[in-house]
Design a protein around this motif. Structure first.
Motif, short mmCIF file in Angstrom:
data_model
loop_
_atom_site.label_atom_id
_atom_site.label_comp_id
_atom_site.label_asym_id
_atom_site.label_seq_id
_atom_site.Cartn_x
_atom_site.Cartn_y
_atom_site.Cartn_z
N ARG A 260 45.59 -55.89 -8.81
CA ARG A 260 46.62 -56.01 -9.86
C ARG A 260 47.50 -54.77 -9.90
N ARG A 261 46.96 -53.61 -9.54
CA ARG A 261 47.77 -52.41 -9.49
C ARG A 261 48.51 -52.32 -8.16
N PHE A 262 47.82 -52.65 -7.08
CA PHE A 262 48.43 -52.52 -5.76
C PHE A 262 49.62 -53.46 -5.59
N TYR A 263 49.53 -54.66 -6.17
CA TYR A 263 50.62 -55.63 -6.08
C TYR A 263 51.33 -55.75 -7.42
N PRO A 264 52.44 -55.04 -7.63
CA PRO A 264 53.19 -55.20 -8.89
C PRO A 264 53.61 -56.66 -9.13
N ASP A 265 53.91 -57.36 -8.06
CA ASP A 265 54.26 -58.80 -8.16
C ASP A 265 53.02 -59.63 -7.79
N TRP A 266 51.96 -59.45 -8.56
CA TRP A 266 50.67 -60.05 -8.19
C TRP A 266 50.75 -61.56 -8.06
N THR B 216 52.79 -67.05 7.77
CA THR B 216 53.61 -66.45 6.73
C THR B 216 52.80 -65.40 6.02
N GLY B 217 53.27 -64.09 5.80
CA GLY B 217 54.61 -63.84 6.19
C GLY B 217 55.05 -63.64 7.60
N THR B 218 55.10 -64.62 8.47
CA THR B 218 55.95 -64.55 9.63
C THR B 218 57.38 -64.63 9.13
N GLY B 219 58.28 -63.99 9.85
CA GLY B 219 59.64 -63.92 9.36
C GLY B 219 59.93 -62.52 8.87
N THR B 220 60.75 -62.43 7.84
CA THR B 220 61.13 -61.13 7.34
C THR B 220 61.33 -61.21 5.84
N GLY B 221 61.27 -60.07 5.19
CA GLY B 221 61.44 -60.04 3.74
C GLY B 221 61.14 -58.65 3.22
N THR B 222 61.05 -58.54 1.90
CA THR B 222 60.77 -57.27 1.23
C THR B 222 59.68 -57.48 0.19
N LYS B 223 58.76 -56.54 0.11
CA LYS B 223 57.68 -56.62 -0.87
C LYS B 223 57.50 -55.28 -1.56
N ARG B 224 56.97 -55.36 -2.78
CA ARG B 224 56.73 -54.13 -3.56
C ARG B 224 55.22 -53.88 -3.65
N PHE B 225 54.87 -52.58 -3.57
CA PHE B 225 53.48 -52.16 -3.68
C PHE B 225 53.40 -50.91 -4.56
N ASP C 254 54.92 -45.90 -5.91
CA ASP C 254 55.65 -47.13 -5.64
C ASP C 254 56.27 -47.13 -4.24
N LEU C 255 56.16 -48.29 -3.57
CA LEU C 255 56.74 -48.48 -2.25
C LEU C 255 57.42 -49.84 -2.19
N THR C 256 58.66 -49.85 -1.72
CA THR C 256 59.37 -51.10 -1.45
C THR C 256 59.56 -51.17 0.06
N LEU C 257 58.90 -52.14 0.68
CA LEU C 257 58.84 -52.18 2.14
C LEU C 257 59.37 -53.49 2.69
N ALA C 258 60.11 -53.41 3.77
CA ALA C 258 60.50 -54.59 4.52
C ALA C 258 59.38 -54.94 5.46
N PHE C 259 59.24 -56.24 5.76
CA PHE C 259 58.18 -56.64 6.70
C PHE C 259 58.74 -57.55 7.76
N GLU C 260 58.12 -57.49 8.91
CA GLU C 260 58.36 -58.43 10.01
C GLU C 260 57.02 -59.02 10.39
N GLY C 261 56.93 -60.33 10.38
CA GLY C 261 55.70 -61.01 10.76
C GLY C 261 55.92 -61.80 12.03
#
Length: 307
Positions: free
Chosen positions: A172-178, A230-239, A246-253
């Protein structure tokens, strides 16, 4: 494989999601159930009500591709849902015996080829890891092990992201968007269950999560799916990492061609951003921890190290 209950629940849940207006039909009155009636789906799919009712009772064995496509169009299935319907049909008539991938060995049995580990370790700008459809982390670079320190810190998680998500309070802490991560995790597992219905380890994991987590059980009953990987593809997630904030990271799957049921995920930060600085700090902390562990005689595992 007798998967009639799975088929029935999937088709019923998809029918319930479509409003008459979305299907171009008059709304009418006295609707006792959400979504479309069976007769309306049958008309949209150009089949008899009796035949559609048979399908919705779970009898997909022997159904032709043309009928499946007509049903997918009538239910407005997206690409992932259409693929899931095909997987269910293959499992129903046994054709998946020839088309499904080899049953993935348990995470304790599978070891990454040394060239794969070299590749992961060569990625230094962000966390990089390989997981399977059950969401087991199978291989990772040092930054990914530090990034998922909370996952590795609790042996009960067994380096499984779904188990961490639903059973570990640290999630719950690690994922702000749980809630978002929870929805995605369940959809990945549901897709994997349709794609590889004979995976006992997956069945055991789902059974454990359904028993121990009301949040998981509710989501599992929704029958939502996503493309495998999934997440295959691309996007942004918050941790929110315990060590760097706090980290806002782009991902490539990326699905791995040599291992089609595995996914390589790489997280990176926008150049010059606070998140990039956070990853650099995390990498420095991880390197210090690795150096300290190399000089210590004890072999006791520490948070941030794969077990």
């Amino acid at each position: 494989m007798d998967n009639r209950e799975e088929v029935r629940e999937f088709l019923t849940s998809r029918r319930a999601k479509i409003t008459p207006e979305q299907a171009g039909l008059p709304a009418g009155s006295r609707r006792r159930v959400p979504g479309l009636r069976r007769s309306e789906v049958a008309a949209l799919a150009d089949m008899s009500v009796e035949y559609y009712a048979k399908l919705e009772r779970g009898n997909l064995a022997g159904v032709s591709p043309a009928v499946l496509e007509a049903l997918a169009r009538a239910l407005r299935l997206d690409d992932a849902e259409r693929a899931h319907l095909l997987n269910l049909a293959q499992a129903a008539d046994g054709s998946d015996v020839l088309t499904r991938p080899r049953r993935r060995r348990s995470r304790d049995q599978w070891k990454p080829h040394r060239s794969l580990q070299w590749t992961l370790d060569a990625i230094t700008a962000g966390p990089a890891f390989v997981r399977n459809g059950r969401m087991d982390i199978l291989a990772a670079n040092p930054l990914a092990r530090a990034f998922y320190a909370d996952v590795y810190a609790t042996p009960g998680n067994q380096a499984n992201l779904a188990r961490f998500n639903f059973l570990d309070p640290a999630a719950r802490r690690f994922y702000p968007d749980w809630d978002l991560f929870a929805d995605v995790a369940v959809a990945i597992l549901r897709t994997e269950a349709g794609r590889n219905p004979h995976d006992k380890d997956l069945h055991d994991l789902v059974g454990e999560l359904c028993t121990r987590s009301d949040e998981f059980r509710t989501r599992w009953g929704a029958h939502n799916v996503r493309h495998h990987g999934t997440g295959t593809g691309t996007g942004t997630k918050r941790f929110h990492h315990q060590a760097v904030g706090d980290l806002t990271l782009a991902f490539e799957g990326l699905e791995m061609a040599a291992e089609p049921d595995l996914t390589l995920t790489i997280y990176t930060a926008e150049p010059g951003s606070p998140s990039e600085e956070g990853l650099r700090l995390l990498a420095s902390l991880a390197a210090t921890q690795e150096a300290d562990s190399a000089t210590e005689p004890s072999t006791t595992s520490r948070p941030g190290h794969a077990r």
